[in-house]
Design an enzyme around this catalytic site. Structure first.
Site, PDB file in Angstrom:
ATOM      1  N   ALA A  75      90.238  70.947  67.122  1.00  0.00           N
ATOM      2  CA  ALA A  75      90.208  71.507  65.767  1.00  0.00           C
ATOM      3  C   ALA A  75      90.742  70.522  64.732  1.00  0.00           C
ATOM      4  CB  ALA A  75      90.988  72.818  65.708  1.00  0.00           C
ATOM      5  N   THR A  76      91.635  69.622  65.134  1.00  0.00           N
ATOM      6  CA  THR A  76      92.135  68.613  64.193  1.00  0.00           C
ATOM      7  C   THR A  76      90.970  67.766  63.696  1.00  0.00           C
ATOM      8  OG1 THR A  76      94.332  68.536  65.192  1.00  0.00           O
ATOM      9  CG2 THR A  76      93.620  66.562  63.978  1.00  0.00           C
ATOM     10  N   ASN A 155      98.750  80.180  62.563  1.00  0.00           N
ATOM     11  CA  ASN A 155      99.262  79.881  63.901  1.00  0.00           C
ATOM     12  C   ASN A 155     100.746  80.179  64.080  1.00  0.00           C
ATOM     13  OD1 ASN A 155      98.843  77.568  62.013  1.00  0.00           O
ATOM     14  ND2 ASN A 155     100.261  76.568  63.405  1.00  0.00           N
ATOM     15  N   SER A 203      88.743  75.196  68.730  1.00  0.00           N
ATOM     16  CA  SER A 203      89.413  74.368  69.725  1.00  0.00           C
ATOM     17  C   SER A 203      89.423  75.110  71.055  1.00  0.00           C
ATOM     18  CB  SER A 203      90.843  74.104  69.264  1.00  0.00           C
ATOM     19  OG  SER A 203      91.527  73.334  70.224  1.00  0.00           O
ATOM     20  N   HIS A 205      91.476  74.575  73.728  1.00  0.00           N
ATOM     21  CA  HIS A 205      92.747  74.779  74.444  1.00  0.00           C
ATOM     22  C   HIS A 205      93.576  75.959  73.929  1.00  0.00           C
ATOM     23  CE1 HIS A 205      95.969  73.042  71.809  1.00  0.00           C
ATOM     24  NE2 HIS A 205      94.970  72.365  71.279  1.00  0.00           N
ATOM     25  N   THR A 243      79.982  59.423  73.562  1.00  0.00           N
ATOM     26  CA  THR A 243      79.437  60.036  74.769  1.00  0.00           C
ATOM     27  C   THR A 243      80.041  61.419  74.973  1.00  0.00           C
ATOM     28  OG1 THR A 243      79.144  57.874  75.779  1.00  0.00           O
ATOM     29  CG2 THR A 243      79.200  59.776  77.278  1.00  0.00           C
ATOM     30  N   CYS A 328     104.034  71.631  66.105  1.00  0.00           N
ATOM     31  CA  CYS A 328     104.075  70.405  65.300  1.00  0.00           C
ATOM     32  C   CYS A 328     105.331  70.371  64.449  1.00  0.00           C
ATOM     33  CB  CYS A 328     102.859  70.313  64.390  1.00  0.00           C
ATOM     34  SG  CYS A 328     101.521  71.374  64.866  1.00  0.00           S
TER      35      CYS A 328
HETATM   36  C1  PLP Z   1      96.026  74.300  67.293  1.00  0.00           C
HETATM   37  C2  PLP Z   1      95.478  74.385  65.918  1.00  0.00           C
HETATM   38  C3  PLP Z   1      94.774  73.312  65.346  1.00  0.00           C
HETATM   39  C4  PLP Z   1      94.606  71.984  66.046  1.00  0.00           C
HETATM   40  O1  PLP Z   1      93.755  72.077  67.146  1.00  0.00           O
HETATM   41  P1  PLP Z   1      93.660  70.877  68.182  1.00  0.00           P
HETATM   42  O2  PLP Z   1      92.461  71.217  68.984  1.00  0.00           O
HETATM   43  O3  PLP Z   1      94.927  70.903  68.967  1.00  0.00           O
HETATM   44  O4  PLP Z   1      93.487  69.612  67.409  1.00  0.00           O
HETATM   45  C5  PLP Z   1      94.273  73.476  64.087  1.00  0.00           C
HETATM   46  N1  PLP Z   1      94.440  74.626  63.407  1.00  0.00           N
HETATM   47  C6  PLP Z   1      95.103  75.669  63.921  1.00  0.00           C
HETATM   48  C7  PLP Z   1      95.240  76.927  63.126  1.00  0.00           C
HETATM   49  C8  PLP Z   1      95.654  75.589  65.194  1.00  0.00           C
HETATM   50  O5  PLP Z   1      96.327  76.620  65.689  1.00  0.00           O
END
Ligand code: PLP
Length: 389
Positions: A75-76, A155, A203, A205, A243, A328
């Protein structure tokens, strides 16, 4: 010592066993290890088939067309691509973006970067309940506003924003809407067509999939123009070269499918864990639910403890894996910018902890957590400490 109970699902989730199995079949010689861009042989075709099946699984989960999914590293990256890619694709200057003060750092820092390069950015404050209202966003509108970026759910607090109302507003005004849905994908209903979303970050994970894989939804009708931020072989229709990691993508697709299949059941089960948790601690002296008056995700509970430092409390809760604010923010020991933006003092923000529950959390885990918190609260409660001295 037993491993602590994992109550930090908002930071990341363990991979679902069904996901791990599907991924493990994409690595070795007897598996689908090929390069999806190899058009000349069986191994490439097989990998491409799996990547496209996963693309459909994810698209189905959000009501999108598979051709609207762009694979990224998380998501980053999706947030960076959505924000910088939108600006880079436009010749007009100056452009204006509206976002909120409580976005994930990957949105805030990408906006900060754009701000240093001539883009005007408005950062809307949330209400005391932690949601960002349409009225507050609409008040920032300018003639050159081209993009509004708002997270679906926060989050740290789990508070859900009204994306449907914002989507309608953006469509009427002809402004692009980007939504960071990292916390909500597969957790609550999420349909890009119904919500009028143009760009959406996801994302794996956070959803029982692997780390290092994400996606950006990019609307095709009407077409959203986006400039690539990573250049190379022209993968992903030129929007994101590199890739494709078959195992990661297969894992993400499987995770999305599993989540979509069980979404209502899982939501109800986790909501009851939340109730059980809050019932166990709400009557303790000086305990508050942050963002408690707003609509919230079932799995996140952010609690403030008057007069008890969060770090100290964390030390007393060694049997629980939890966090102060977000993962973070805890690296820097700064008070949560989300809680302070909601109008809380930085002292109070330091007194708050985030507990988050998920697929593998059991009712007994909640009992243990409640008992530990009650115990720690009794030991650290300012009144009792005063009475003793
Ligand atoms: C975890 C998170 C991200 C970042 O996602 P990654 O896949 O770890 O880079 C971005 N936005 C929110 C709201 C998140 O909770």
């Amino acid at each position: 010592m037993n491993s602590p109970i994992y109550l930090d699902y908002a930071a990341t989730t363990p991979v679902d066993p069904a996901v791990a199995l599907a991924m493990s079949e994409c690595l070795t010689l007897d598996g689908s290890f090929g390069n999806a861009a190899s058009r000349s042989h069986f191994y490439g075709w097989k990998a491409e088939e799996l990547v496209e099946a996963a693309r459909s699984q994810l698209a189905n989960c959000i009501g999108a067309d598979p051709r609207e999914i762009v694979w990224t590293s998380g998501a980053t990256e999706s947030n960076n691509l959505a924000l910088k890619g939108t600006i880079d694709a436009r010749a007009e200057r100056p452009l204006h973006i509206i976002t909120s003060q409580i976005e994930h750092k990957s949105v805030l820092d990408a906006c900060g970067y754009l701000g240093e390069h001539g883009v005007e950015v408005s950062y809307v404050a949330p209400s005391v309940n932690g949601d960002v209202s349409l009225a507050a966003i609409a008040a920032e509108l300018r003639a050159n506003t081209c993009l509004i970026s708002l997270m679906h759910a926060n989050n740290e607090t789990g508070v859900i924003n009204d994306i449907a109302a914002l989507g309608e507003f953006c469509r009427d005004k002809g402004i692009l809407l980007h939504v960071d849905a990292a916390q909500t994908l597969g957790k609550i209903a999420l349909n890009v067509a119904e919500l009028n979303i143009d760009l959406m970050s996801m994302s794996a994970h956070k959803l029982y999939g692997p780390k290092g894989i994400g996606a950006l939804y990019v609307r095709r009708h009407p077409d959203v123009r986006l400039s690539a931020q990573i250049h190379g072989g022209g993968h992903e229709r030129g929007m994101r070269s590199g890739t494709l990691p078959t195992h990661q993508i297969v894992g993400f697709g499987k995770a999305a499918e599993v989540a979509a299949t069980n979404i209502d059941e899982e939501k109800a089960r986790i909501f009851s864990l939340r109730e059980q948790f809050w019932r166990g601690i709400y009557e303790l002296d000086g305990v508050h639910l942050n963002g408690g008056k707003a609509l919230c995700l079932p799995g996140i509970v952010n609690v403030g403890f008057d007069g008890i430092d969060g770090e100290t409390l964390l030390m007393s809760l060694r049997g629980l894996a939890i966090s102060t604010g977000s993962a973070c923010a805890s690296a820097t020991m700064e008070p949560s910018y989300v809680l302070t933006a909601m109008g809380n003092s930085s002292e109070y923000a330091h007194n708050s902890l985030r507990f988050s529950f998920g697929r593998f959390t059991q009712a007994e885990d909640i009992d243990t957590a409640v008992e530990s918190i009650r115990h720690a609260h009794a030991a650290l409660s300012p009144k009792l400490v005063q009475a003793r001295t």
